[in-house]
Design an enzyme around this catalytic site. Sequence first.
Site, PDB file in Angstrom:
ATOM      1  N   LYS A 159       0.848  -1.203   0.000  1.00  0.00           N
ATOM      2  CA  LYS A 159       0.000   0.000   0.000  1.00  0.00           C
ATOM      3  C   LYS A 159       0.878   1.246   0.000  1.00  0.00           C
ATOM      4  O   LYS A 159       1.461   1.608   1.015  1.00  0.00           O
ATOM      5  CB  LYS A 159      -0.921   0.039   1.220  1.00  0.00           C
ATOM      6  CG  LYS A 159      -2.082   0.995   0.958  1.00  0.00           C
ATOM      7  CD  LYS A 159      -2.571   1.757   2.160  1.00  0.00           C
ATOM      8  CE  LYS A 159      -1.686   2.809   2.684  1.00  0.00           C
ATOM      9  NZ  LYS A 159      -1.615   4.044   1.891  1.00  0.00           N
ATOM     10  N   CYS A 207      13.731  10.995   6.068  1.00  0.00           N
ATOM     11  CA  CYS A 207      13.885  10.579   7.470  1.00  0.00           C
ATOM     12  C   CYS A 207      15.338  10.762   7.905  1.00  0.00           C
ATOM     13  O   CYS A 207      15.624  10.945   9.075  1.00  0.00           O
ATOM     14  CB  CYS A 207      13.462   9.125   7.622  1.00  0.00           C
ATOM     15  SG  CYS A 207      14.289   8.054   6.439  1.00  0.00           S
ATOM     16  N   GLU A 265      10.270   1.318  10.136  1.00  0.00           N
ATOM     17  CA  GLU A 265      11.236   2.342   9.703  1.00  0.00           C
ATOM     18  C   GLU A 265      10.552   3.683   9.899  1.00  0.00           C
ATOM     19  O   GLU A 265       9.732   4.087   9.076  1.00  0.00           O
ATOM     20  CB  GLU A 265      11.604   2.131   8.226  1.00  0.00           C
ATOM     21  CG  GLU A 265      12.262   0.805   7.913  1.00  0.00           C
ATOM     22  CD  GLU A 265      13.708   0.743   8.367  1.00  0.00           C
ATOM     23  OE1 GLU A 265      14.289   1.775   8.731  1.00  0.00           O
ATOM     24  OE2 GLU A 265      14.268  -0.367   8.366  1.00  0.00           O
ATOM     25  N   GLU A 307      10.765  16.473  13.748  1.00  0.00           N
ATOM     26  CA  GLU A 307      11.217  16.345  12.368  1.00  0.00           C
ATOM     27  C   GLU A 307      10.731  17.554  11.573  1.00  0.00           C
ATOM     28  O   GLU A 307       9.526  17.812  11.510  1.00  0.00           O
ATOM     29  CB  GLU A 307      10.532  15.103  11.789  1.00  0.00           C
ATOM     30  CG  GLU A 307      11.445  14.102  11.228  1.00  0.00           C
ATOM     31  CD  GLU A 307      10.699  12.916  10.628  1.00  0.00           C
ATOM     32  OE1 GLU A 307       9.498  12.726  10.866  1.00  0.00           O
ATOM     33  OE2 GLU A 307      11.367  12.170   9.927  1.00  0.00           O
TER      34      GLU A 307
HETATM   35  P1  NAP Z   1       2.703   8.550   7.514  1.00  0.00           P
HETATM   36  O1  NAP Z   1       1.660   9.598   7.600  1.00  0.00           O
HETATM   37  O2  NAP Z   1       3.036   7.803   8.751  1.00  0.00           O
HETATM   38  O3  NAP Z   1       2.188   7.546   6.381  1.00  0.00           O
HETATM   39  C1  NAP Z   1       2.969   6.479   5.919  1.00  0.00           C
HETATM   40  C2  NAP Z   1       2.072   5.441   5.268  1.00  0.00           C
HETATM   41  O4  NAP Z   1       1.185   4.917   6.256  1.00  0.00           O
HETATM   42  C3  NAP Z   1       1.193   5.977   4.152  1.00  0.00           C
HETATM   43  O5  NAP Z   1       1.048   4.978   3.184  1.00  0.00           O
HETATM   44  C4  NAP Z   1      -0.129   6.233   4.867  1.00  0.00           C
HETATM   45  O6  NAP Z   1      -1.237   6.204   4.017  1.00  0.00           O
HETATM   46  C5  NAP Z   1      -0.157   5.047   5.811  1.00  0.00           C
HETATM   47  N1  NAP Z   1      -1.012   5.228   6.972  1.00  0.00           N
HETATM   48  C6  NAP Z   1      -1.291   6.378   7.635  1.00  0.00           C
HETATM   49  N2  NAP Z   1      -2.128   6.114   8.662  1.00  0.00           N
HETATM   50  C7  NAP Z   1      -2.386   4.777   8.626  1.00  0.00           C
HETATM   51  C8  NAP Z   1      -3.194   3.900   9.416  1.00  0.00           C
HETATM   52  N3  NAP Z   1      -3.927   4.340  10.451  1.00  0.00           N
HETATM   53  N4  NAP Z   1      -3.230   2.588   9.089  1.00  0.00           N
HETATM   54  C9  NAP Z   1      -2.526   2.127   8.045  1.00  0.00           C
HETATM   55  N5  NAP Z   1      -1.751   2.910   7.262  1.00  0.00           N
HETATM   56  C10 NAP Z   1      -1.677   4.217   7.554  1.00  0.00           C
HETATM   57  O7  NAP Z   1       4.070   9.098   6.951  1.00  0.00           O
HETATM   58  P2  NAP Z   1       4.330  10.020   5.700  1.00  0.00           P
HETATM   59  O8  NAP Z   1       3.925  11.412   6.037  1.00  0.00           O
HETATM   60  O9  NAP Z   1       3.769   9.387   4.472  1.00  0.00           O
HETATM   61  O10 NAP Z   1       5.932   9.924   5.566  1.00  0.00           O
HETATM   62  C11 NAP Z   1       6.789  10.715   6.274  1.00  0.00           C
HETATM   63  C12 NAP Z   1       7.315   9.961   7.486  1.00  0.00           C
HETATM   64  O11 NAP Z   1       7.966   8.773   7.070  1.00  0.00           O
HETATM   65  C13 NAP Z   1       8.381  10.761   8.216  1.00  0.00           C
HETATM   66  O12 NAP Z   1       8.164  10.667   9.607  1.00  0.00           O
HETATM   67  C14 NAP Z   1       9.674  10.060   7.824  1.00  0.00           C
HETATM   68  O13 NAP Z   1      10.721  10.216   8.735  1.00  0.00           O
HETATM   69  C15 NAP Z   1       9.225   8.654   7.708  1.00  0.00           C
HETATM   70  N6  NAP Z   1      10.172   7.871   6.908  1.00  0.00           N
HETATM   71  C16 NAP Z   1      10.985   6.979   7.534  1.00  0.00           C
HETATM   72  C17 NAP Z   1      11.927   6.261   6.808  1.00  0.00           C
HETATM   73  C18 NAP Z   1      12.833   5.265   7.469  1.00  0.00           C
HETATM   74  O14 NAP Z   1      13.396   4.438   6.771  1.00  0.00           O
HETATM   75  N7  NAP Z   1      13.033   5.307   8.777  1.00  0.00           N
HETATM   76  C19 NAP Z   1      12.010   6.444   5.429  1.00  0.00           C
HETATM   77  C20 NAP Z   1      11.169   7.364   4.816  1.00  0.00           C
HETATM   78  C21 NAP Z   1      10.240   8.071   5.571  1.00  0.00           C
HETATM   79  P3  NAP Z   1      -1.932   7.567   3.502  1.00  0.00           P
HETATM   80  O15 NAP Z   1      -1.101   8.067   2.406  1.00  0.00           O
HETATM   81  O16 NAP Z   1      -3.267   7.157   3.062  1.00  0.00           O
HETATM   82  O17 NAP Z   1      -1.986   8.518   4.669  1.00  0.00           O
END
Ligand code: NAP
Length: 489
Positions: free
Chosen positions: A186, A296, A262, A393
Amino acid sequence: MSTIPASEEHRVVDQVPKQLYIGGEWRDGAKGRLSVEDPATGETLTDVADASVEDAKAALDAAVEAAPEWSRHPPRERGEILRRAFETIIARADQLALLMTLEMGKPIAESSAEVAYGAEFLRWFSEQAVRIDGRYAVAANGQGRLLTMKQPVGPSLLITPWNFPLAMGTRKIGPALAAGCPVVVKPAQQTPLSMLMLARILEESGLPGGVLNLISASSSSETMGPLIADPRLRKLSFTGSTEVGTTLMAQASQNLLRLSMELGGNAPFIVFDDADIDAAVQGALIAKMRNIGEACTAANRFHVDARVMQPFAAKLADKMGAMKVGRGTEAGVEVGPLIDGRQRHKVAALVDDAVGRGARALLGGHARAGAGYFFDPTVLGDVPAEATLLREEIFGPVAPVRSFGDEDEAIAAANDTQYGLVAYVYTSDLKRALRVVERLETGMVGLNQGMVSNAAAPFGGIKQSGFGREGGPEGIDEYLETKYVAISL
Ligand code: NAP
């Protein structure tokens, strides 16, 4: 590089399959369509299928059905499918890079770099597929024999964020498929197009139907919740925010799912007075400005020895100020838009908070007027310890700089965060480098370099940056269980 014609943009968007991919078939979503926006203009690029709960369940059904055959599929053939997909991505790198820029906003050169990086996980894990082994040992008492074998975990759910639309997928899909696990993927709703193209490429590369299923959905909680609760699912690998990761981990605890998390970061970038300052500025530019700061791994805080603070901050402001801001498809652009208005508002609020508490804007500090979600490259000096952006962040092109007096102070400041993904250290003293690296509470360290990402290395964090490793020999273990057989002689 010249600006890309609109006709070419339309061509790459038209090529994307825009349905759900379930059980080897492309089909519509029961909830209708979900629109995808160009963050540089705020205009709709296209729309894709919007999955319902039933669609998501059908995707898991298909993965469960594919599991027995895929787990026994010859590892060499699993590897060859991944290898063919790698070759295809490289052959179509230009189109994939343009598509990524259109849906995510980063400049074409950076999208090209992500396409190459993302493809590399498929090549790396195509080579790991044939290196899944076990162990044979004589029991300590000499009586029996111990055999261990590695077996695929089983159907896995892979949830990815918008900031690296392709690589966050291949970093999970590569090891899962190499290990023999079927998957439901997804992608983030803001950037589904790159992943849809990847699904098509894997299909063209000979991946049997049902081994990879792709769901795009406007409600991730509604569609993913039932899958996480389904006892047939064996693994959840999530990349995204710590906040969502924590929620998913609680849900996953019901079935004691295997997890890889992650999550977010708050990377310190430490510059000692013995560092090569020009090299540190160069590394800082990469660590801060790659992906418009929306990584990240982005340097979130610069901790600089007070004796070199002034030249470092001045040179960084100089270089960041020279970067061209604009739509990622335009020639010479180095800084694209942020992903959406919400993210830009968050960045602006963090800057305002820091300035309100006494930080000095050495460069930028403001959102750009007009279409798209642009924010000017910003350097803040004299940032007080209470500023919120030192703890959260930022996810934008903002560099807060603070000074320190000695090594202990630098390490204490660097570790003063709930996160623990990556840290960057610049020093020319080898003994100091090793001392500092050992004391940093992070899963990764960039030593005299501003980027750590590498398909051959274990990427991952500690503390609230999560757990599990992606890439390297460790990456495939996330999708394997160890079975031990006690043998009587
Ligand atoms: P996010 O809001 O946590 O969303 C990530 C994914 O999870 C999206 O596909 C989102 O879908 C889905 N999601 C959100 N709420 C959910 C729920 N209740 N149940 C199931 N899935 C759900 O993060 P983001 O804003 O897309 O990405 C930025 C974050 O990712 C930052 O905090 C960054 O640091 C982190 N990141 C970490 C790494 C690592 O390797 N450590 C790498 C890249 C990014 P929707 O699009 O529908 O909301």
